[in-house]
Scaffold this active site. Structure first.
Site, PDB file in Angstrom:
ATOM      1  N   ASP A  23       0.924  -1.281   0.188  1.00 34.91           N
ATOM      2  CA  ASP A  23       0.022  -0.062  -0.019  1.00 34.91           C
ATOM      3  C   ASP A  23       0.829   1.284  -0.025  1.00 34.91           C
ATOM      4  OD1 ASP A  23      -2.687   0.798  -0.104  1.00 34.91           O
ATOM      5  OD2 ASP A  23      -3.006   0.938   1.820  1.00 34.91           O
ATOM      6  N   TRP A  85      -0.673   8.512   5.547  1.00 36.95           N
ATOM      7  CA  TRP A  85      -0.400   7.482   4.873  1.00 36.95           C
ATOM      8  C   TRP A  85       1.247   6.724   5.124  1.00 36.95           C
ATOM      9  CZ3 TRP A  85       3.946   8.880   2.462  1.00 36.95           C
ATOM     10  CH2 TRP A  85       4.195  10.223   1.998  1.00 36.95           C
ATOM     11  N   LYS A 109     -10.693   8.062   9.600  1.00 38.42           N
ATOM     12  CA  LYS A 109     -10.383   8.425   8.387  1.00 38.42           C
ATOM     13  C   LYS A 109      -9.024   8.132   7.775  1.00 38.42           C
ATOM     14  CE  LYS A 109     -10.058  10.697   4.274  1.00 38.42           C
ATOM     15  NZ  LYS A 109      -8.658  10.999   3.476  1.00 38.42           N
ATOM     16  N   PRO A 110      -8.425   6.975   7.193  1.00 42.94           N
ATOM     17  CA  PRO A 110      -7.352   6.876   6.850  1.00 42.94           C
ATOM     18  C   PRO A 110      -7.022   7.694   5.526  1.00 42.94           C
ATOM     19  CG  PRO A 110      -8.426   4.923   6.325  1.00 42.94           C
ATOM     20  CD  PRO A 110      -9.743   5.906   7.130  1.00 42.94           C
ATOM     21  N   LEU A 113      -4.215   7.412   0.140  1.00 45.80           N
ATOM     22  CA  LEU A 113      -3.271   6.678  -0.458  1.00 45.80           C
ATOM     23  C   LEU A 113      -2.669   5.382   0.315  1.00 45.80           C
ATOM     24  CD1 LEU A 113      -0.915   9.697  -1.029  1.00 45.80           C
ATOM     25  CD2 LEU A 113      -2.389   8.716  -2.754  1.00 45.80           C
ATOM     26  N   PHE A 164       0.847  20.822   7.179  1.00 45.99           N
ATOM     27  CA  PHE A 164       0.523  22.165   7.829  1.00 45.99           C
ATOM     28  C   PHE A 164      -0.828  22.828   7.136  1.00 45.99           C
ATOM     29  CE2 PHE A 164       1.335  26.586   7.640  1.00 45.99           C
ATOM     30  CZ  PHE A 164       0.953  27.223   8.558  1.00 45.99           C
ATOM     31  N   THR A 166      -3.214  21.475   5.522  1.00 45.14           N
ATOM     32  CA  THR A 166      -4.581  20.719   5.824  1.00 45.14           C
ATOM     33  C   THR A 166      -4.735  20.855   7.220  1.00 45.14           C
ATOM     34  OG1 THR A 166      -4.046  18.891   4.235  1.00 45.14           O
ATOM     35  CG2 THR A 166      -5.721  18.513   5.780  1.00 45.14           C
ATOM     36  N   GLU A 184      -0.825  17.225  14.529  1.00 42.38           N
ATOM     37  CA  GLU A 184       0.637  16.770  14.167  1.00 42.38           C
ATOM     38  C   GLU A 184       1.035  17.216  12.826  1.00 42.38           C
ATOM     39  OE1 GLU A 184       3.488  15.345  13.017  1.00 42.38           O
ATOM     40  OE2 GLU A 184       3.192  13.243  13.833  1.00 42.38           O
ATOM     41  N   CYS A 218       7.346  12.347   9.340  1.00 45.08           N
ATOM     42  CA  CYS A 218       7.200  13.777   9.825  1.00 45.08           C
ATOM     43  C   CYS A 218       8.556  14.300  10.631  1.00 45.08           C
ATOM     44  CB  CYS A 218       5.703  14.092  10.674  1.00 45.08           C
ATOM     45  SG  CYS A 218       5.660  12.757  11.941  1.00 45.08           S
ATOM     46  N   GLU A 317       9.566  21.211   4.248  1.00 39.81           N
ATOM     47  CA  GLU A 317       9.563  19.813   4.489  1.00 39.81           C
ATOM     48  C   GLU A 317       9.441  18.904   3.036  1.00 39.81           C
ATOM     49  OE1 GLU A 317       7.241  16.760   7.333  1.00 39.81           O
ATOM     50  OE2 GLU A 317       6.080  18.223   6.300  1.00 39.81           O
ATOM     51  N   TRP A 383       4.324  12.305  22.252  1.00 36.20           N
ATOM     52  CA  TRP A 383       4.655  12.584  20.919  1.00 36.20           C
ATOM     53  C   TRP A 383       3.746  13.876  20.352  1.00 36.20           C
ATOM     54  CZ3 TRP A 383       8.590  11.265  17.883  1.00 36.20           C
ATOM     55  CH2 TRP A 383       8.455  11.473  16.412  1.00 36.20           C
TER      56      TRP A 383
END
Length: 427
Positions: A23, A85, A109-110, A113, A164, A166, A184, A218, A317, A383
């Site tokens: 995946d 993802w 909600k994954p 992707l 950031f 989103t 995060e 990240c 990033e 975290w």
């Protein structure tokens, strides 16, 4: 249920790891490690749920003998969990496990992707007897599935891991209802390497800190700050180590760098590299497709030098296997460069001087600091980041508190009247 859930995940580890590889493209060994962490995270928050029962109705010491007070910790309600993802099942578990432990119902909600293993999690939960409707999985594009969740009046909280840009939209959607959010949002983290290190050990940690998870992490320590005294040798050894990293089909044994997640991400990373070159940076190694891989979204591990602090590659990033390098001469200069970012998720320092490491760890403005390593992460430790890396903390003892409301119950226990107002004459 706890026992059976862990058994299911452990028994299906190989299957889940393979699905994760197919995946999102991460090497199989990493995906298998992720599945161990998934099981560990569910076990940890099962323990936290039991500890929550013991904390319930805890008393509060008051200065007034006529009153007593206790605290109730209650589920916040329906929570929307929007996961990324790069760690599809693991980061979903970071949210699902504490939410369920707190007694919430959840809508996960994954990422569009990479959502297969999250659907498998739903199957596992059904098999072990989780009541229908407690955990719900909604797949789809962000605007079609994630945005309506963030704005829905019946959703009591949103936890989001992603970009950031989103994250700002999530905040805006939640704001009209003053809905709590945990965000995060990635980073551009530094790794500071001083001149007293064992070079081979420090080089491996430096490359691991940036190229782990195909560089799509990240917390990647993608800005290397290297002391001038050892810079030449350190860069030479990094190139040698980078060229020795096995880039291959992620299901192939010994793979340490697989393809990035999508064509769009692949083109984005290549654009970052191209822009760095046009701005005057030097591609020390990598930056191209491996010669032995004609198909797929593969990039050689990339190291970029001659970088200035105004360059895009320093400030933005990349989310790919790209490390940029800058030299420093003094500790103060290193700290200034380390904090020269809008982000604040993580940072690392490598030195034999423990007092220096302590100073640096206190000075870097970030939520997570590694000393003499980069990237080890444990569900027992909180975290999250500072600045544009978001706010709130997942994991750790406080992870379950993200999904709880605290209610104070204060009782007047004296038989005497309060006595604030003068009583009227009796009729």
């Amino acid at each position: 249920m706890r026992k059976y859930l862990l058994i299911q995940i452990i028994e299906r580890k190989a299957e889940l790891a393979k699905l994760e590889v197919l995946d999102c493209g991460k090497p199989y060994d990493e995906a298998a490690w992720d599945m161990d962490d998934v099981a560990g995270c569910f076990e940890y928050f099962a323990d936290q749920a039991e500890a929550l029962d013991k904390r319930q109705n805890s008393s509060v010491s008051l200065p007034m003998e006529t009153c007593k007070c206790h605290l109730r910790r209650e589920p916040i309600g329906v929570v929307a969990l929007i996961s990324p993802w790069n760690y599809p099942l693991l980061m979903a578990t970071w949210k699902v496990a504490p939410a369920l432990a707190a007694g919430c119902t959840a809508v996960l909600k994954p990422s569009e992707l990479a959502s297969v293993t999250c659907l498998e999690l739903a199957d596992v939960c059904k098999e072990v007897g989780l009541p229908s409707g407690v955990l719900n999985i909604v797949t789809g594009l962000g605007p079609d599935a994630g945005a309506p969740l963030a704005a829905h009046p019946d959703v009591d909280k949103v936890s989001f891991t992603g970009s950031f840009e989103t994250g700002k939209k999530i905040m805006a959607a939640a704001a009209p209802m003053v809905k709590p959010v945990t965000l995060e949002l990635g980073g551009k983290s530094p790794i500071v390497v001083f001149d007293d290190v064992d070079i081979e050990t420090a080089v491996e940690w430096t490359l691991f800190g940036c190229f782990w998870t195909n560089g799509q992490i990240c917390s990647a320590t993608s800005r290397l700050l290297i002391h001038t005294k050892i810079a030449k040798e350190f860069k030479e050894r990094m190139v040698a180590w980078a060229k020795n990293i096995k880039v291959s089909d992620p299901l192939e044994e010994g793979c340490r760098l697989g393809p990035v997640v999508s064509k769009a991400q692949y083109e984005k990373i290549k654009k970052f590299i191209s822009n760095a070159k046009s701005e005057g940076a030097t591609i020390l190694t990598g930056g191209v497709r491996p010669a032995h891989l004609e198909k797929g979204f593969y990039l050689e591990p990339t190291i970029i030098t001659d970088v200035s602090t105004s360059m895009e590659i320093w400030r933005e990033e990349v989310f790919g296997p790209v490390l940029c390098v800058k030299e420093f001469s003094t500790e103060d200069e290193a700290i200034e460069l380390a904090n020269d970012t809008h982000y604040g998720l993580a940072g690392a320092v490598i030195s034999r001087d423990r007092e220096r490491c302590q100073r640096i760890s206190e000075e870097i403005d970030a939520g997570c600091i590694w000393v003499n390593c980069s990237q080890p992460c444990f569900c027992q430790a909180p975290w999250g980041g500072n600045k544009r890396s978001g706010f709130g903390r997942e994991l750790g003892e406080g992870g379950i508190d993200n999904y709880l409301n605290i209610k104070q119950v204060t009782e007047y226990i004296s038989d005497e009247p309060w006595g604030w107002y003068q009583p009227p004459a009796k009729m």
